[in-house]
Design an enzyme around this catalytic site. Structure first.
Site, PDB file in Angstrom:
ATOM      1  N   ASP A 525       0.867  -1.179   0.000  1.00  0.00           N
ATOM      2  CA  ASP A 525       0.000   0.000   0.000  1.00  0.00           C
ATOM      3  C   ASP A 525       0.902   1.226   0.000  1.00  0.00           C
ATOM      4  OD1 ASP A 525      -2.785   1.174   0.347  1.00  0.00           O
ATOM      5  OD2 ASP A 525      -1.729   2.123   2.002  1.00  0.00           O
ATOM      6  N   GLU A 527       0.975   5.645   0.753  1.00  0.00           N
ATOM      7  CA  GLU A 527       0.356   6.902   1.173  1.00  0.00           C
ATOM      8  C   GLU A 527       0.923   7.988   0.267  1.00  0.00           C
ATOM      9  OE1 GLU A 527      -2.053   7.087   3.261  1.00  0.00           O
ATOM     10  OE2 GLU A 527      -1.932   5.006   3.954  1.00  0.00           O
ATOM     11  N   GLU A 571      -5.357  18.587   4.262  1.00  0.00           N
ATOM     12  CA  GLU A 571      -6.369  17.532   4.347  1.00  0.00           C
ATOM     13  C   GLU A 571      -5.737  16.147   4.200  1.00  0.00           C
ATOM     14  OE1 GLU A 571      -6.610  19.576   0.255  1.00  0.00           O
ATOM     15  OE2 GLU A 571      -6.459  20.150   2.381  1.00  0.00           O
ATOM     16  N   HIS A 668      -4.629   3.672   7.618  1.00  0.00           N
ATOM     17  CA  HIS A 668      -4.066   4.889   7.030  1.00  0.00           C
ATOM     18  C   HIS A 668      -2.571   5.036   7.316  1.00  0.00           C
ATOM     19  CE1 HIS A 668      -7.921   6.026   5.569  1.00  0.00           C
ATOM     20  NE2 HIS A 668      -8.443   6.190   6.763  1.00  0.00           N
ATOM     21  N   ASP A 673      -2.168  -0.716   6.428  1.00  0.00           N
ATOM     22  CA  ASP A 673      -3.144  -1.054   5.396  1.00  0.00           C
ATOM     23  C   ASP A 673      -2.715  -2.288   4.613  1.00  0.00           C
ATOM     24  OD1 ASP A 673      -4.671   1.036   6.174  1.00  0.00           O
ATOM     25  OD2 ASP A 673      -4.290   2.307   4.443  1.00  0.00           O
TER      26      ASP A 673
END
Length: 713
Positions: A525, A527, A571, A668, A673
């Protein structure tokens, strides 16, 4: 087919059926009418066409409502019950059905829940009995694991094809890629040993093993020496055989001999240096001595001159030898296996040994100073115990005080007693006295030899005024070797992205036909700074874990933060918690992707919503020169495949995990993940098998037919 499409199809079919029935009735009526009645009937709808269309549409409404109620109450509810019963039966026995649909279907759901409760109780009982039956086997496995983990030797167990089946932490540390080989293949279950060590040497050693097994050799072992980066390794290969004596694998026992080879090379060079450097001096001494011997009648002045030559050359040779011995003491001292030990622990061992073996009381209050020594503790304690026994017999010492001090890189250990001191000549005599280490040879070592192994010195002191004697043992202090820290295996994004998962160049017919249960996987995964890679968003973290033989290898992980060299929207930071300060100074994507590619080689990639992550990797091919060509499986598509009746929100990773009984930890974070995705993938495999999907090709082709795969990228 999705429920809405199914409803439209049913409604269209019903409309066609009603139209056909009305057409047949109208045709029969038309044939029964005469010409006048037919003309009157044709004149009736004139000017009323819109009204007739509206009436026809209104006529279909009640049928559509009844049809929708019927579909929701029975076929759709039944299809969902089938999917959820599969979850209970194959994956998560704690899952329960939600009653929905018509009353009989709700009653059926409640009955199935009751059956699931009873089934779960039976499963729990069976599991308990299996656990009890396997307790002894698990105990043996734990003993083997503990033995392997604590072995100082580096051990790997491989099958006949060279795939690693078992390894210990010493092997992982020894074979870990160094800085000069940053992209070297790490040790891992299922990896090929040929990617780590020279394949030619291993194959040759295997051939020698087969020959010795064919010759019924009593000890079939093969040895070879190989290099791993800057290290030189000695390998011992031992065969693994089945009950019929067939070779099914091998054990590799590795030893780092870099230091010993270096010492031997330096020792040989030193020997050559001493030989060549001493030749001239020895030649001069010999020539002068022979001249004096041949001419005994030479006068005193000439004899004195030749004597001075002999003396000068001898002094120069002696000085050279002393300097060499001082400069190369580490390679001239006999090599002996030593261990790191605190000086205070050595004194405690002496205290116990003096009391149990000699009956001598040794007082020691303990010392908190971390003075580390490199010792063969057994031989040193035995030698000092013999020395204490000789002291007790010669001086009548029955009680001593143990002392410890550190100064100028040395630890000074003292034995202090009240009474007559010890003469240096007696101590020197005791140092040369042989003592037994408990073996067959009682004269194997002397105290002087033990001291030389440790680079230590021993002397005695006497304070005649105070009536106190003391023995002092001085040993060099070392810096203990610290073990490297072991890494702990521990946002909304688009549901699809511009990347074709089904046309990877690394897909081969041979790989496609292999069963899913036999493949090795890398579940990963990422980010990112945002959701738009084509607009400049970057990867800021990669996490991955390997999966082999249906097991998630949580100890074989890849986790790396990446400096994106760009800003991170607030965000995005709120989702994954990665701030610019945390990423500052981390390696860039060009340094990380080669490492990740090496970690994931020879495996199938698995990710949730994989097209999103693969698009980021694809856009970095030109910059990094790294291409990920292996096949890719997507748990999003696989979930939609096994649960087609669930709505899109129920195919999010958290929802799938909850449905399949997977605990979500570290959400996250890239590695967290990846762990959850791996657990989800393991639980999807039996559900895929239930639908006849057993091979990689079948999984890929079935994924292509799902709703998400048909979306335009």
């Amino acid at each position: 087919m999705r429920p809405r499409l199914r409803f439209v199809a049913w409604l269209a079919g019903l409309g066609l059926l009603l139209g056909a029935l009305l057409g047949l009735a109208g045709a029969a009526l038309w044939l029964d009418l005469d010409a006048t009645e037919r003309a009157a009937l044709l004149a009736l709808p004139e000017g009323r066409g819109a009204l007739l269309v509206v009436l026809g549409g209104l006529l279909l409404v009640p049928f559509a409502v009844l049809l929708r109620i019927g579909l929701a109450g029975y076929p759709e509810a039944a299809a969902r019950l089938v999917e959820e019963v599969d979850i209970i039966r194959r994956v998560n026995s704690g899952h329960r059905l939600k009653p929905a649909g018509a009353r009989p279907m709700r009653r059926l759901a409640r009955a199935l829940n009751a059956f699931a409760e009873a089934h779960g109780a039976l499963q729990q009982e069976v599991k308990q009995r299996i656990d009890e039956a396997n307790a002894h086997l698990e105990q043996e496995k734990n003993r083997l694991a503990a033995l392997m983990s604590e072995l100082a030797q580096s051990v790997l167990v491989c099958n006949r094809e060279g795939r690693i089946l078992l390894y210990n932490s010493s092997a992982s540390l020894l074979l870990e890629p160094g800085a000069a080989e940053a992209v070297g293949t790490p040790v891992g279950l299922g990896r090929s040993i040929f990617a780590i060590l020279d394949q030619r040497l291993i194959v040759h050693a295997l051939e020698r093993l087969r020959q010795r097994l064919a010759q019924h050799s009593p000890r079939p072992v093969a040895n070879f020496v190989t290099a791993r980066g800057a290290h030189l390794l000695r390998a011992q290969m031992v065969p693994l055989q089945d009950a019929r004596g067939e070779l099914i694998g091998f054990v590799l026992i590795l030893e780092d001999i870099t230091r010993s080879v270096e010492l031997n090379s330096r020792r040989d060079a030193l020997l050559l240096q001493l030989t060549e450097g001493s030749r001239a001096a020895l030649g001069n001494i010999r020539a002068a001595a022979e001249t004096v011997q041949q001419y005994p009648q030479m006068d005193a002045e000439q004899r004195q001159r030749f004597g001075a030559v002999i003396l000068d050359e001898a002094q120069r040779l002696s000085q050279q030898l002393q300097q060499t011995l001082a400069r190369h003491a580490d390679i001239l001292r006999p090599q002996w296996p030593l261990e790191d030990m605190l000086a205070s622990d050595l004194l405690l061992a002496l205290q116990r040994n003096f009391a149990t073996v000699l009956g001598v009381t040794a007082h020691y209050g303990g010392d908190d100073r971390p003075l580390w020594l490199s010792l063969d503790s057994y031989s040193l304690v035995q030698a000092m115990t013999q020395l204490m026994g000789a002291l007790a017999n010669a001086c009548g010492v029955r009680e001593v005080e143990l002392e410890l001090a550190g100064e100028a890189g040395f630890a000074r250990l003292g034995l202090r007693w009240n009474g007559a001191g010890l003469e240096p000549e007696v101590l020197h005599e005791w140092e040369e006295r042989p003592f037994s280490l408990g073996g067959d040879d009682p004269g194997a070592s002397t105290l002087r030899e033990v001291l030389e192994r440790h680079g230590g010195e021993l002397w005695c002191q006497t304070d005649h005024a105070a009536g106190v004697g003391r023995l002092c043992l001085q040993l060099p202090i070392i810096e203990p070797q610290s073990q490297p820290a072991q890494s702990s295996p521990a946002h909304g994004r688009p549901v699809y992205y511009d990347f074709d998962l089904f046309s990877q160049p690394g897909q081969t017919p041979e790989l496609d036909e292999r069963p899913l249960s036999e493949l090795a996987y890398t579940v990963f995964d990422t980010e990112t700074t945002g959701l738009a890679p084509s607009e400049g968003d970057e990867i800021i973290s990669i996490g991955a874990v390997r999966m082999v033989n249906g097991r998630l290898l949580k100890q074989e992980c890849f986790e790396q933060l990446i400096d994106p060299h760009r800003s991170i929207p607030r965000e995005s930071q709120q989702v994954h918690g990665l701030t610019p300060e945390l990423l500052a100074g981390q390696p860039g994507i060009a340094q990380v992707l080669p490492l990740f590619q090496r970690f994931a080689e020879d495996t199938v990639l698995v990710a949730h919503n994989a097209a999103f992550d693969m698009r980021f990797l694809q856009l970095k091919e030109e910059q990094t020169g790294v291409r990920f060509i292996q096949p890719v499986l997507d748990t999003l598509l696989l979930s939609a495949l096994v649960h087609p009746g669930h709505n899109p929100d129920e195919h999010r990773l958290e929802q799938i995990a909850a449905r399949l009984g997977v605990q979500v930890i570290g959400r996250h974070t890239a590695l967290g993940d990846a762990m959850v995705t791996g657990e989800v993938f393991l639980r999807l495999l039996p559900l895929l098998a239930e639908r006849g999907i057993h091979t990689l090709r079948q999984a890929r082709e079935a994924s292509q037919k799902t709703f998400y795969a048909k979306l335009e990228y």
